[in-house]
Design an enzyme around this catalytic site. Structure first.
Site, mmCIF file in Angstrom:
data_model
loop_
_atom_site.group_PDB
_atom_site.id
_atom_site.type_symbol
_atom_site.label_atom_id
_atom_site.label_comp_id
_atom_site.label_asym_id
_atom_site.label_seq_id
_atom_site.Cartn_x
_atom_site.Cartn_y
_atom_site.Cartn_z
ATOM 1 N N HIS A 38 -8.879 -4.690 0.196
ATOM 2 C CA HIS A 38 -7.557 -4.107 0.424
ATOM 3 C C HIS A 38 -6.877 -4.715 1.644
ATOM 4 O O HIS A 38 -5.660 -4.906 1.659
ATOM 5 C CB HIS A 38 -7.703 -2.591 0.609
ATOM 6 C CG HIS A 38 -6.394 -1.862 0.675
ATOM 7 N ND1 HIS A 38 -5.600 -1.641 -0.429
ATOM 8 C CD2 HIS A 38 -5.724 -1.315 1.732
ATOM 9 C CE1 HIS A 38 -4.516 -0.972 -0.071
ATOM 10 N NE2 HIS A 38 -4.562 -0.776 1.235
ATOM 11 N N ASP A 76 -10.388 -4.642 -4.453
ATOM 12 C CA ASP A 76 -9.806 -3.671 -3.528
ATOM 13 C C ASP A 76 -10.726 -2.459 -3.441
ATOM 14 O O ASP A 76 -10.929 -1.751 -4.432
ATOM 15 C CB ASP A 76 -8.419 -3.254 -4.012
ATOM 16 C CG ASP A 76 -7.624 -2.488 -2.963
ATOM 17 O OD1 ASP A 76 -8.221 -1.654 -2.257
ATOM 18 O OD2 ASP A 76 -6.408 -2.709 -2.854
ATOM 19 N N SER A 127 0.837 -1.201 0.000
ATOM 20 C CA SER A 127 0.000 0.000 0.000
ATOM 21 C C SER A 127 0.876 1.257 0.000
ATOM 22 O O SER A 127 1.660 1.462 -0.918
ATOM 23 C CB SER A 127 -0.962 -0.038 1.193
ATOM 24 O OG SER A 127 -1.977 0.920 1.061
#
Length: 279
Positions: free
Chosen positions: A252, A224, A155
């Site tokens: 996610h 996601d 991320s």
């Protein structure tokens, strides 16, 4: 009061509310970008899953101390320098540490400044300094060859890893559920605001990839709900070759690579196939 005057007054109120909201977004951005929850709460260690590790108090060049773990693997063929996402701390990445250990890779994982038991307050320039300190540790203190180092970014950590890859010469870069840039993410969340003018952060992963020369592995899920799948695809398209895209499944925060054995194998095969054999 005439309808025209009422309409004009309402327009003024809406404009003021818009400006106040935009100014508020400008000033609270650090709280939107960084979520170092459980600041002092280390929920577990590699010992809990039967893996030996070393605690490292890593000094940065601007005087911060980063709480870090070095997790050695027997007869390691590579070393993963791991940069986690914007929430939680290193103790919440135990699944990744176990995966790298099973694959036969050392792992060095840090908590950014302001996260976990690290000192300081997080900032974009600070996370880049933290990454440089981590690189210095594994290459100088541990004497590990850059060509056998895998930069792994999860991320927000994808931007940090990609930034570092433009300044060093790692063997490989992995981007897991990474975004193209903070302004691009902001435009998704607040399409009615001039986000690119208001943004105090860049974390421009897409731009950094233009200067990356090592092989790149990108993993992203169509489900996601935070970082759009299209951003993962854009990163893959911008990456140099050799490269590989792994389509994950799940959101996610639950589409982790280590959750499926075939995903783990794909990652391991790419790393082993693109790093030089150990000396």
């Amino acid at each position: 009061m005439s309808p025209m005057r009422m309409f004009f007054g309402l327009g003024i109120m809406v404009a003021i509310a818009y400006i106040v909201f935009a100014v508020g977004i400008f000033f609270v951005q650090p709280n939107l970008v960084y979520y170092p929850e459980y600041k002092r709460d280390i929920t577990g260690t590699p010992d809990d899953v039967g893996i030996a590790y070393e605690t490292v108090e890593l000094a940065t060049d601007d005087g911060e101390t980063l709480h870090s773990w070095f997790v050695p693997a027997p007869d390691a063929t590579a070393t993963v320098l791991f940069f986690h996402g914007n929430a939680g701390n290193l103790s919440h990445r135990m699944g990744y540490l176990s995966m790298f250990y099973r694959l036969g890779y050392n792992t060095f994982i840090i908590d950014y400044r302001g996260y976990g038991q690290s000192s300081g307050v997080p900032s974009e320039s600070g996370t880049y300094r933290d990454a440089q300190a981590a690189w210095q540790y594994v290459t100088v203190k541990k004497g590990i060859a850059p060509s056998s180092i895998v930069l792994f970014g999860e991320s927000l950590g994808g931007a940090v890893a990609a930034w570092l890859a433009t300044r060093k010469e790692p063997g490989l870069l992995v981007l897991a559920s990474a975004f193209t840039s903070v302004p691009a993410m902001g435009a998704k969340l607040y399409p009615f605001l001039p986000v690119r003018l208001l943004s105090r952060f860049d974390y421009d992963t897409l731009e950094y990839l233009q200067s990356v020369t090592c092989p790149v592995f990108v993993a992203h899920s169509p489900q996601d709900e935070i970082v759009p799948f299209t951003q993962g695809q854009a990163l893959y398209e911008a990456a140099p070759g050799p490269k590989q895209f792994l389509e994950l499944q799940g959101g996610h925060n639950n589409g982790f690579i280590y959750m499926q054995e075939d995903w783990v194998k794909a990652l391991g095969d790419f790393i082993d196939g693109n790093l030089p054999p150990p000396a």
